[in-house]
Design a protein around this motif. Structure first.
Motif, mmCIF file in Angstrom:
data_model
loop_
_atom_site.group_PDB
_atom_site.id
_atom_site.type_symbol
_atom_site.label_atom_id
_atom_site.label_comp_id
_atom_site.label_asym_id
_atom_site.label_seq_id
_atom_site.Cartn_x
_atom_site.Cartn_y
_atom_site.Cartn_z
ATOM 1 N N VAL A 219 0.850 -1.191 0.000
ATOM 2 C CA VAL A 219 0.000 0.000 0.000
ATOM 3 C C VAL A 219 0.887 1.243 0.000
ATOM 4 C CG1 VAL A 219 -1.882 1.154 1.192
ATOM 5 C CG2 VAL A 219 -1.587 -1.281 1.469
ATOM 6 N N ILE B 14 -5.488 -4.476 -3.811
ATOM 7 C CA ILE B 14 -6.819 -4.001 -3.415
ATOM 8 C C ILE B 14 -7.877 -5.060 -3.713
ATOM 9 C CG2 ILE B 14 -8.619 -2.302 -3.964
ATOM 10 C CD1 ILE B 14 -6.379 -0.233 -4.254
ATOM 11 N N ARG B 23 -10.425 -4.178 3.605
ATOM 12 C CA ARG B 23 -9.877 -3.235 2.640
ATOM 13 C C ARG B 23 -8.637 -2.562 3.181
ATOM 14 N NH1 ARG B 23 -14.490 0.407 0.392
ATOM 15 N NH2 ARG B 23 -16.145 -0.259 1.807
ATOM 16 N N ASN B 24 -7.995 -1.774 2.345
ATOM 17 C CA ASN B 24 -6.708 -1.192 2.730
ATOM 18 C C ASN B 24 -6.780 -0.344 3.997
ATOM 19 O OD1 ASN B 24 -5.450 -2.388 0.667
ATOM 20 N ND2 ASN B 24 -5.055 -0.536 -0.533
ATOM 21 N N GLU B 218 -9.762 2.801 -4.661
ATOM 22 C CA GLU B 218 -10.609 1.657 -4.988
ATOM 23 C C GLU B 218 -11.402 1.914 -6.259
ATOM 24 O OE1 GLU B 218 -11.287 -0.115 -0.503
ATOM 25 O OE2 GLU B 218 -12.540 1.480 -1.245
#
Lengths: 379, 282
Positions: A219, B14, B23-24, B218
């Motif tokens: 991320v 993702i 989710r992230n 997203e």
């Protein structure tokens, strides 16, 4: 319509609506008002540096250990008088007006000999040689990649400044030039170092080290560059099994440690055996378990909290929040009220620890740096 | 916040996260992000709101004027929507690109709020066939962090809840003219009935699953999206599909159920907050 009050409601952890009023948001932290300016002096007349006698100034420097004083002394807002004209040289973020040197941006005052400049809190990243950064490829051009680094312009990664697969040293031929997309394509994230700043202001990067290169399966978080201090090490493996790279440019890469290790091994093996083939990372290597994802999300949210409260981001501050929120649902970390509580708790912890300063001085100097928004080079 | 394109590996990450129901940012598929509403900030508008949903930042102002109603609906007032995406919010809103998005967003709002007849516009009528209130609802997207459809509709709903129109009495003047008598009592303001006003819930398919309240990142992994307008009575007030991929009938049913559930939770919370706010300011 002037209906202005403040209210807070929470729906479990899922939906959270705050109704705010304009006056509420003005309650910013004003460290400055309670320490530096003596009572009775108006803002206009205060001359942060030169009006005071030398003795006074000396005294202020002695106070350096007190982070609040130091923070307050360095912090200026647009229009703050820094000194009289002529005493100091005018640097970035300052201007002369009616015989005094005045800050034009809000930020920290940076003094090098006679040169005074103000480094803005919200500014774009400015590269310095040796900075470790995370960037994103925006363009593949002739013999070079253009890299977005959160700076005013795209930085340049020359074809000659990357490691060829297998680490072979040779001249880059025209066939390499045609195969540049085998290395990096548009939108890829890279981990690189600033190699040189050219005369025309463009900045060149390089990835000539085993650890630099493409970043995969993680991320990216973007924060203001001022929140990341330059230090000896920017790639860390946190105790919780999460790898982070704190790019000096404000881009932070978060990934799972075990997964990244497996991936690095795979890439190394690939480069040794079959570097002329395109790299394929099988799904089982790309796999990140739910537990690891939770850890990554927690680290991400910890960084998010630090970012929204404008606190310096480094492994200690991240882990402080990480450990504090271990028993908290991940979504709670996103709500502003909880985030504020966490930050208050972090501040209390710091203060408590600073009370025992003699016991473990080394740790504390690190924590002080949380207050100190100075992003000067450590070494 | 300017969101750039993502690399294939980020998109994969993702997608896998959505598959894992994590989710992230640590939310599950049906978790909504916390949001803030500022109400009544624009003093010259009859109603205004500002919504901050993570990085999405939208300002809504409502202006009212009196005009003749549509001959087809002589007993109803009218609503006019316009949306303006600031070029500073995202590079895709620069130049011509913004026009398409502005029209898409405004049209969607119009369909879900006005064309669905879910909102009672009878209250906006002053004199049937002659005079009615026309509300100009202008929204500015100051910053974009995903989920514009939902944020816009919530912002518009809050602004409508905040709207206060002066009370007007009509008296018969000489001959066939009418006189308006605007009450000068600041307390005697007329508020709108927002009970039926819907909000959008956008469900985005990523891989084989769908999620609510997409972040900007997203949205880049989006295959298809369904924007479903739901109101407090549980009615579906409009459905719009976006994106390139197809959605099968079974998934659509699931999406509608999820939208109803999420939508009613948001509406319930929102109305409680708005009610408290209303009482506190009285």
């Amino acid at each position: 319509m002037t209906e202005k009050t403040t209210m807070t409601t929470q729906y479990l952890s899922e939906i959270n609506i705050n109704i705010y009023t304009p006056s509420k948001r003005l309650g910013l932290m004003h460290h400055r008002s309670n320490c530096n300016i003596n009572a009775g002096t108006s803002m206009q007349d205060v001359d942060v540096y030169s009006n005071k006698s030398n003795a006074k100034e000396e005294e202020m420097y002695d106070d350096e250990n007190d982070p609040k004083t130091q923070f307050a002394r360095n912090l200026v807002t647009p229009g703050t008088t820094i000194s009289k004209e002529g005493e100091y040289l005018k640097g970035h973020g300052t201007f002369h007006h009616q015989g005094s040197l005045i800050a034009s941006v809000s930020g920290v005052v940076d003094k090098v000999d006679k040169l005074v400049s103000v480094r803005a809190f919200h500014s774009r990243y400015q590269g310095e040689i040796g900075d470790i950064i995370v960037g994103r490829i925006t363009q593949v051009a002739a013999k070079r990649w253009k890299v977005d680094c959160n700076a005013r312009q795209d930085y340049i990664l020359m074809l000659t400044a990357i490691n060829l697969p297998g680490g072979i040293q040779r001249r880059r031929t025209s066939s390499d030039e045609l195969q540049m997309r085998n290395f990096f394509v548009e939108n890829d994230l890279i981990y690189a170092e600033v190699q040189a700043i050219n005369g025309d202001g463009s900045v060149a990067l390089h990835t000539r080290n085993q650890r630099y290169g493409k970043l995969m399966n993680g991320v990216l978080v973007s924060v203001p560059p001022a929140l990341i201090k330059r230090s000896k090490q920017h790639a860390h493996t946190l105790d919780c099994g999460v790898d982070i790279i704190l790019g000096v440019n404000g881009y932070i890469w978060i990934a799972d440690s075990a997964q990244q290790q497996a991936q690095t091994q795979l890439i190394q093996r690939h480069e040794k055996d079959s570097y002329d083939q395109p790299l394929f990372v099988p799904p089982q290597v790309k796999q990140v378990s739910r537990e690891s994802r939770q850890k990554i999300a927690r680290v991400r949210n910890a960084i998010h909290i630090l970012h929204t409260h404008y606190m310096l981001i480094h492994t200690r501050s991240i882990m402080e929040i990480y450990n504090m929120t271990l028993n908290m649902p991940l979504t709670d970390m996103l709500t502003p009220n909880k985030a504020r509580q966490i930050i208050t708790a972090v501040h209390t912890n710091i203060q408590e620890r600073m009370g025992f300063k003699d016991d473990n001085e080394e740790n504390d100097t690190d924590m002080i740096s949380q207050f100190n928004h100075d992003t000067e080079m450590n070494d | 916040m300017v969101i750039q394109s993502l690399s294939p590996s980020e998109i994969y990450f993702i997608q896998q996260g959505v598959e894992n129901n994590l989710r992230n940012d640590g939310r599950t598929r049906l978790d909504y992000r916390p949001f803030e509403l500022d109400i009544g900030e624009i003093s010259h508008a009859v109603g205004s709101s500002r919504i901050i949903l993570a990085d999405t930042h939208i300002l809504v102002g409502i202006k009212a004027d009196i005009s003749a109603p549509d001959p087809l609906t002589p007993n109803k007032g009218s609503l006019t929507f316009s949306v303006d995406c600031c070029p500073s919010a995202s590079p895709e809103y620069e130049g011509k690109g913004a026009d398409y998005i502005n029209i898409e967003l405004a049209k969607q709002l119009e369909r879900v709020m006005k064309d669905s007849n879910s909102m009672d516009l009878g209250g906006l009528c002053i004199m049937p066939g002659k005079y009615c209130w026309n509300l100009y609802i202008d929204a500015i997207v100051l910053d974009s962090g995903g989920n514009l459809f939902d944020a816009l509709s919530i912002g518009v709903r809050a602004a409508l809840a905040n709207t206060r129109l002066p009370t007007i009495r009509i008296t018969q003047g000489e001959y066939s003219t009418v006189d308006f008598e605007v009450s000068d009592d600041p307390e005697a303001m007329q508020s709108l009935d927002i009970d039926g006003v819907p909000i959008n819930v956008t469900l985005t398919t990523i891989g084989n699953q769908f999620v609510v309240d997409c972040s900007g990142e997203e949205e880049q992994c989006m295959d298809a999206r369904m924007t479903i307008g739901v109101n407090k009575r549980g009615n579906i007030c409009g459905i719009q599909k976006g994106g390139v991929a197809g959605i099968d009938a079974h998934t659509i049913n699931q999406m509608i159920l999820a939208a109803k559930q999420v939508g009613s939770e948001i509406l319930k919370t929102m109305d409680n907050v708005l009610k408290d706010h209303h009482i506190a300011t009285k």
